[in-house]
Design an enzyme around this catalytic site. Structure first.
Site, PDB file in Angstrom:
ATOM      1  N   ASP A  64       0.832  -1.201   0.000  1.00 46.44           N
ATOM      2  CA  ASP A  64       0.000   0.000   0.000  1.00 46.44           C
ATOM      3  C   ASP A  64       0.870   1.256   0.000  1.00 46.44           C
ATOM      4  O   ASP A  64       1.825   1.368   0.773  1.00 46.44           O
ATOM      5  CB  ASP A  64      -0.890   0.015   1.238  1.00 46.44           C
ATOM      6  CG  ASP A  64      -1.774   1.253   1.285  1.00 46.44           C
ATOM      7  OD1 ASP A  64      -2.888   1.192   0.740  1.00 46.44           O
ATOM      8  OD2 ASP A  64      -1.342   2.279   1.847  1.00 46.44           O
ATOM      9  N   TYR A 112       2.840  10.225  -0.302  1.00 44.88           N
ATOM     10  CA  TYR A 112       3.928   9.754   0.546  1.00 44.88           C
ATOM     11  C   TYR A 112       5.278  10.197  -0.020  1.00 44.88           C
ATOM     12  O   TYR A 112       5.669   9.823  -1.132  1.00 44.88           O
ATOM     13  CB  TYR A 112       3.913   8.226   0.653  1.00 44.88           C
ATOM     14  CG  TYR A 112       2.701   7.635   1.327  1.00 44.88           C
ATOM     15  CD1 TYR A 112       1.691   8.431   1.885  1.00 44.88           C
ATOM     16  CD2 TYR A 112       2.536   6.257   1.406  1.00 44.88           C
ATOM     17  CE1 TYR A 112       0.585   7.865   2.494  1.00 44.88           C
ATOM     18  CE2 TYR A 112       1.430   5.688   2.023  1.00 44.88           C
ATOM     19  CZ  TYR A 112       0.463   6.503   2.562  1.00 44.88           C
ATOM     20  OH  TYR A 112      -0.629   5.934   3.163  1.00 44.88           O
ATOM     21  N   ARG A 162       2.208   1.237  18.932  1.00 42.37           N
ATOM     22  CA  ARG A 162       3.499   0.879  19.524  1.00 42.37           C
ATOM     23  C   ARG A 162       3.925   1.861  20.621  1.00 42.37           C
ATOM     24  O   ARG A 162       4.740   1.525  21.467  1.00 42.37           O
ATOM     25  CB  ARG A 162       4.593   0.810  18.451  1.00 42.37           C
ATOM     26  CG  ARG A 162       4.425  -0.369  17.498  1.00 42.37           C
ATOM     27  CD  ARG A 162       5.647  -0.583  16.637  1.00 42.37           C
ATOM     28  NE  ARG A 162       5.494  -1.724  15.755  1.00 42.37           N
ATOM     29  CZ  ARG A 162       5.793  -2.984  16.084  1.00 42.37           C
ATOM     30  NH1 ARG A 162       6.255  -3.251  17.293  1.00 42.37           N
ATOM     31  NH2 ARG A 162       5.636  -3.969  15.220  1.00 42.37           N
TER      32      ARG A 162
END
Length: 267
Positions: free
Chosen positions: A53, A58, A202
């Site tokens: 993806d 980006y 995380r």
């Protein structure tokens, strides 16, 4: 690898994809680790991460360039490449240009799943989706979908789209559960794939959720992150695209699939 049907297409895709936000930079390109990044992407594909993806946004296109370099050694038909068009490129004039620029950076002739990255109220959905349908007819796209659409926006898109919308990609994890209010049930009923991005928390996990994860971790002999992925993937119509910055993370994420056969975690 485990597979689920994409929308109602009959085509099955890997439930565990590879997210690439931050690979090669965030808003701007970062070339400092290009060689290592391409190597990691190649290793990921060899391990079974054939669902990749990305988006034109980006790293201002550089992430697509890195993916394009990494996939050259692999059969194109074995890969499922997803990219997304930015909200400023949703007009009938701009979308084909954006799509072809993504294809050039990715060094491929078609994108398997092309998504509207974010809803833009200034461009009619009918115009955008008609443009995407035209690109599909020309063979530049195999499937179309949306990203970050709420239930109302998704229904509006479906009502005006000339082609089937097979996917909605949204923020969804064990802490961020907004999709469960109406979006996920609607996708499950309508046969639309829900792709969960940012599936792993995380850094910030609430104490309540951490306790539940740690108990499940002991029960299933797995890390809390594997539990987070299994919790998502056990749901009907849900696939996910965690990012991994090392071979160790790639392997850990893959091992979450081993939990699915008898997995149950009620929260």
């Amino acid at each position: 690898m485990v597979f689920k049907e994409l929308g109602n297409t009959g085509e099955r895709i890997p439930v565990l994809g590879l997210g690439t936000w931050g690979i090669g930079g965030f808003e701007m390109p970062d070339h400092s680790k290009d060689r290592q990044t391409i190597g990691l992407l190649e290793e990921a594909i060899e391990m079974g991460y054939t669902h990749i993806d990305t988006a034109e946004y980006y790293a201002a296109g550089h992430t697509e360039e890195l993916i394009g370099d990494a996939i050259q050694a692999f059969p194109r038909e074995k890969l499922f490449i997803v990219s997304k068009v930015w909200p400023t490129h949703l007009s009938a004039k701009d979308l084909p240009r954006a799509l072809k620029a993504s294809l050039k950076r990715l060094k491929i002739e078609y994108i398997d799943l092309y998504l509207i990255h974010w809803y833009n109220p200034d461009v009619p959905l009918r115009e955008t989706l008609t443009a995407m349908a035209e690109m599909k007819k020309l063979g530049f796209i195999r499937h179309i979908g949306v990203s970050n659409f709420n239930t109302s926006q998704l229904k509006d898109a479906i009502s005006v789209s000339p082609e089937e919308i097979v996917c909605n990609q949204v923020l969804y994890n064990i802490e961020d559960r907004e999709p469960e209010t109406s979006l996920l049930p609607y996708c499950q009923e309508a046969g639309i794939t829900l792709t969960a991005y940012s599936p792993l928390r995380r850094k910030v996990i609430s104490e309540h959720i951490r306790r539940i994860l740690e108990e499940a971790s002991e029960e299933y002999n797995a890390s809390i992150y594997q539990i987070m992925l299994a919790w998502l993937l056990a749901k009907e119509r849900v696939v996910t695209i965690p990012k991994a910055s090392s071979v160790e993370h790639l392997e850990e994420n893959l091992q979450s699939l081993e939990l699915l056969e008898n997995f149950e975690l009620k929260i």
